[in-house]
Design a protein around this motif. Sequence first.
Motif, PDB file in Angstrom:
ATOM      1  N   ILE A 235       2.579  47.041 -19.297  1.00 53.68           N
ATOM      2  CA  ILE A 235       2.041  46.666 -17.981  1.00 53.68           C
ATOM      3  C   ILE A 235       1.025  45.545 -18.122  1.00 53.68           C
ATOM      4  O   ILE A 235       1.051  44.553 -17.366  1.00 53.68           O
ATOM      5  N   ASN A 236       0.125  45.655 -19.094  1.00 50.84           N
ATOM      6  CA  ASN A 236      -0.888  44.633 -19.289  1.00 50.84           C
ATOM      7  C   ASN A 236      -0.262  43.286 -19.618  1.00 50.84           C
ATOM      8  O   ASN A 236      -0.710  42.233 -19.141  1.00 50.84           O
ATOM      9  N   ALA A 237       0.789  43.289 -20.436  1.00 50.19           N
ATOM     10  CA  ALA A 237       1.450  42.038 -20.795  1.00 50.19           C
ATOM     11  C   ALA A 237       2.154  41.415 -19.599  1.00 50.19           C
ATOM     12  O   ALA A 237       2.088  40.191 -19.388  1.00 50.19           O
ATOM     13  N   LEU A 238       2.824  42.245 -18.785  1.00 54.20           N
ATOM     14  CA  LEU A 238       3.545  41.713 -17.633  1.00 54.20           C
ATOM     15  C   LEU A 238       2.606  41.111 -16.600  1.00 54.20           C
ATOM     16  O   LEU A 238       2.991  40.194 -15.863  1.00 54.20           O
ATOM     17  N   VAL A 239       1.376  41.629 -16.532  1.00 56.03           N
ATOM     18  CA  VAL A 239       0.410  41.077 -15.592  1.00 56.03           C
ATOM     19  C   VAL A 239       0.009  39.663 -15.991  1.00 56.03           C
ATOM     20  O   VAL A 239      -0.217  38.798 -15.141  1.00 56.03           O
ATOM     21  N   ARG A 240      -0.070  39.391 -17.295  1.00 56.63           N
ATOM     22  CA  ARG A 240      -0.665  38.148 -17.775  1.00 56.63           C
ATOM     23  C   ARG A 240       0.324  37.122 -18.304  1.00 56.63           C
ATOM     24  O   ARG A 240      -0.035  35.968 -18.482  1.00 56.63           O
TER      25      ARG A 240
ATOM     26  N   PRO B  37      -1.628  32.233 -20.853  1.00 55.03           N
ATOM     27  CA  PRO B  37      -0.827  31.060 -20.475  1.00 55.03           C
ATOM     28  C   PRO B  37      -1.015  30.742 -18.996  1.00 55.03           C
ATOM     29  O   PRO B  37      -1.147  31.650 -18.158  1.00 55.03           O
ATOM     30  N   ALA B  38      -1.048  29.461 -18.676  1.00 57.62           N
ATOM     31  CA  ALA B  38      -1.191  29.050 -17.274  1.00 57.62           C
ATOM     32  C   ALA B  38       0.056  29.444 -16.503  1.00 57.62           C
ATOM     33  O   ALA B  38       1.178  29.178 -16.940  1.00 57.62           O
TER      34      ALA B  38
ATOM     35  N   THR C 286     -10.926  39.058 -15.686  1.00 63.56           N
ATOM     36  CA  THR C 286     -11.012  37.776 -15.001  1.00 63.56           C
ATOM     37  C   THR C 286      -9.648  37.401 -14.457  1.00 63.56           C
ATOM     38  O   THR C 286      -8.612  37.853 -14.946  1.00 63.56           O
ATOM     39  N   GLY C 287      -9.655  36.548 -13.430  1.00 57.14           N
ATOM     40  CA  GLY C 287      -8.412  36.045 -12.871  1.00 57.14           C
ATOM     41  C   GLY C 287      -7.775  37.005 -11.891  1.00 57.14           C
ATOM     42  O   GLY C 287      -8.314  38.061 -11.548  1.00 57.14           O
ATOM     43  N   GLY C 288      -6.587  36.642 -11.426  1.00 58.20           N
ATOM     44  CA  GLY C 288      -5.868  37.474 -10.488  1.00 58.20           C
ATOM     45  C   GLY C 288      -5.340  38.738 -11.118  1.00 58.20           C
ATOM     46  O   GLY C 288      -5.149  38.818 -12.341  1.00 58.20           O
ATOM     47  N   ALA C 289      -5.108  39.743 -10.277  1.00 56.51           N
ATOM     48  CA  ALA C 289      -4.601  41.044 -10.725  1.00 56.51           C
ATOM     49  C   ALA C 289      -5.485  41.659 -11.794  1.00 56.51           C
ATOM     50  O   ALA C 289      -5.005  42.411 -12.648  1.00 56.51           O
ATOM     51  N   HIS C 290      -6.803  41.367 -11.745  1.00 60.91           N
ATOM     52  CA  HIS C 290      -7.666  41.915 -12.793  1.00 60.91           C
ATOM     53  C   HIS C 290      -7.831  43.423 -12.666  1.00 60.91           C
ATOM     54  O   HIS C 290      -8.227  44.077 -13.626  1.00 60.91           O
ATOM     55  N   ASP C 291      -7.541  43.982 -11.498  1.00 64.93           N
ATOM     56  CA  ASP C 291      -7.607  45.439 -11.376  1.00 64.93           C
ATOM     57  C   ASP C 291      -6.514  46.101 -12.210  1.00 64.93           C
ATOM     58  O   ASP C 291      -6.777  47.044 -12.976  1.00 64.93           O
ATOM     59  N   LEU C 292      -5.281  45.597 -12.107  1.00 69.78           N
ATOM     60  CA  LEU C 292      -4.192  46.147 -12.910  1.00 69.78           C
ATOM     61  C   LEU C 292      -4.391  45.853 -14.389  1.00 69.78           C
ATOM     62  O   LEU C 292      -4.148  46.714 -15.252  1.00 69.78           O
ATOM     63  N   ALA C 293      -4.840  44.636 -14.700  1.00 67.76           N
ATOM     64  CA  ALA C 293      -5.025  44.261 -16.100  1.00 67.76           C
ATOM     65  C   ALA C 293      -6.109  45.106 -16.758  1.00 67.76           C
ATOM     66  O   ALA C 293      -5.948  45.573 -17.901  1.00 67.76           O
TER      67      ALA C 293
ATOM     68  N   LEU D 244       6.600  34.068 -24.128  1.00 70.03           N
ATOM     69  CA  LEU D 244       6.422  34.934 -25.284  1.00 70.03           C
ATOM     70  C   LEU D 244       6.556  34.175 -26.605  1.00 70.03           C
ATOM     71  O   LEU D 244       5.856  34.486 -27.581  1.00 70.03           O
ATOM     72  N   LEU D 245       7.423  33.174 -26.649  1.00 68.57           N
ATOM     73  CA  LEU D 245       7.655  32.423 -27.879  1.00 68.57           C
ATOM     74  C   LEU D 245       7.078  31.011 -27.841  1.00 68.57           C
ATOM     75  O   LEU D 245       7.108  30.311 -28.862  1.00 68.57           O
ATOM     76  N   ASP D 246       6.545  30.599 -26.690  1.00 62.72           N
ATOM     77  CA  ASP D 246       6.114  29.219 -26.537  1.00 62.72           C
ATOM     78  C   ASP D 246       4.599  29.053 -26.491  1.00 62.72           C
ATOM     79  O   ASP D 246       4.112  27.921 -26.394  1.00 62.72           O
ATOM     80  N   THR D 247       3.848  30.138 -26.525  1.00 61.71           N
ATOM     81  CA  THR D 247       2.391  30.043 -26.422  1.00 61.71           C
ATOM     82  C   THR D 247       1.737  30.867 -27.519  1.00 61.71           C
ATOM     83  O   THR D 247       2.342  31.796 -28.074  1.00 61.71           O
ATOM     84  N   GLU D 248       0.495  30.487 -27.847  1.00 62.32           N
ATOM     85  CA  GLU D 248      -0.254  31.250 -28.851  1.00 62.32           C
ATOM     86  C   GLU D 248      -0.440  32.690 -28.406  1.00 62.32           C
ATOM     87  O   GLU D 248      -0.321  33.629 -29.201  1.00 62.32           O
ATOM     88  N   TYR D 249      -0.752  32.865 -27.129  1.00 64.05           N
ATOM     89  CA  TYR D 249      -0.946  34.225 -26.611  1.00 64.05           C
ATOM     90  C   TYR D 249       0.339  35.040 -26.748  1.00 64.05           C
ATOM     91  O   TYR D 249       0.322  36.201 -27.167  1.00 64.05           O
TER      92      TYR D 249
END
Length: 675
Positions: free
Chosen positions: A266-271, A347-348, A203-210, A277-282
């Motif tokens: 790569i997956n982390a950088l997409v999202r 994260p938004a 879902t969302g943008g860049a879902h092909d790479l994700a 990294l330290l400010d959100t639950e994700y």
Amino acid sequence: MPSEQQRQIEHTVTAARRPSSALPLIALATVLATLAAIGLAALAGVAGYAVAGIEGPGAVTGYGVIVTRLLATIAAVVCIGSLLLATFLVPPQRNWTVSADGYAALRTAGVAAWLWFTTAIAATLFSAADGGGRPVQEVLDVTVLVGLVDAVEQPKAWLVTAAIALVVAAGCRMVLSWQWTALLFGFSVAGLLPVAFTGHSATGGAHDLATDSLVLHIVPAALWVGGLVALVALGWRRSPHIGLAARRFSRVALACWIAMAISGTINALVRIGPADLLDTEYGLLLLAKIIALVMLGVLGQQQRSRGVRAVSERGDQRSLLQLGAIEVLIMFATLGVSTTLSRTPYPAQGTAEPGTAEVLIGYELDGPPTAARLLFDWRPDLIYGTLAIALAVLYLLGVRKLRQRGDAWPVGRTVAWLAGCASILIATSSGIGRYAPAMFSVHMGLHMLLSMVAPVLLVLGGAVTLALRAMRPAGRSRPPGPREWLHALVESRLSRVLTQPIVALSLFVGSFFLLYFSGLFDVALNHHWAHVAMNAHFLLVGYVFFWPLIGVDPAPKRLPPIGRVGLMFVSVPFHAFFGVILMNSATVIGREFYTNLGLPWVDDLLADQQLGGGMAWALGEIPVLLVLIALMVQWMRTDMREAKRADRRAEANDDAELAAYNAMLHQLAERERHQ
């Protein structure tokens, strides 16, 4: 005295019935993973959050989604790891029937597959309830369940997964041959894909790479975690093949760790951005997963330097089993973290709403597909781009190994193979691959490259012959290795069936008409996984068709030269007819998708489709011409080799065949004279 075959059967039955000490470890690790997933979900507050503005389904359903997904994942990795061991880590018997250790692993895989099937069905119920924002008890109504499954992608994916697990479970009870076990292994790995392609990353943008990076992440993870569980179980059964299995798995584990690290990054950088990294639950969950992966990498290095060496050199399994048990516990806890992570919202990033193109295909397009954009506007296809590069590198390593031994390898074959890999890379990662999901005409160009250009070049590269020459044979007294596995695959019943001329022709030609004129293409346009599957189909069907026609590698079913020319000519009218139908059709294929996409430079969808049909008709003749040229050259070389062999025979027997022929003519002439 009992025969060797009877002793092997008794050993097989004993190994299958012997209780495995890995069961308590798996149970403990599963409890640990479940507690980790539930605890982290409670801390992050993600068990019952609302999905896309729909009222939350409740905590029971939320936790049920997490737990059933985790249990299904654990069952899947145990099944896949057991089949990996039965197929590749322990040797089969001389008649290519699974050995005692392989039989025990096959039965373990069967039990795990039944658990996988059961938990996948449960996950279907919970994901349907979650997607519809309803408590799970409401979806027990068949009418409600059918409606939600039809409307939500995740329950469909879990149903497909359950069907795959059921087939694997039944197969594990029926097969004993190595070839069928290998097929079950590949099928079980495919069972990971439906949920990955329709899950959090889809879902969302860049879902092909994700999505592609997630697939390249979970498959190595399943091989690594499941393979280690199977290896520990093998050690506790005191198998004589533990040393061989440990050495083989060590190489697999290292490759899987590297693949997971790269794809996970790569997956982390997409999202997520570094600041999140330290400010959100994700971000915090992702950080915990990174720490666990680093710890597993350190333990893996210790395992290779201590455990594998000890069992290989001294037969001492203690270090291997102790470190392996610790690794399994950490791996399963990491699975719990990953399951919670898959439930946690991203994260938004910014306030701008994604455009239509970004929602439908994963990215925006900068303008019409000019020649410059098609050539230079690259967007990496992580699956096929990685495949193309990996195939090229492995081929060059094989060529280098031959040259180091002093053996020659034709330069033309190397050029053909590298050109085929480049064709795959260009078709999927250049501007052609970028615009193909959005425009029918560009998609048809990609289709032609993957089904008619790349396969022709690849089969002329002779990769199988290169691999068989580069890899050392195992020898009669040693367990079969990669060379023997490859040879068994080429000579398998599946290869013989697929390379039958009628079968290969039907798949190659029939798939054009079935895909585009049956409505399948209209459905496939809306799903990234379907584009990945189409590209795989184009490549495989093209390779299977051209391999027995012009391939350098020995094929199970090879026609004589005149038969191959005839088969090629038979396929030409069908291909031309397909292009003509597209050019003259008044019905737009994929109208709904292309209309919703609304590209401003494609104001006439029918004209774009007719352009695609013209490309299929005109450009498709070029590969046909290349194939015919290759066929003629191969035919001429075959005749030249036959002539040389005849000359050598004549020199060896003083031209006895010609002398006998002349003597026969002389006898006939004498008879006519006396008559």
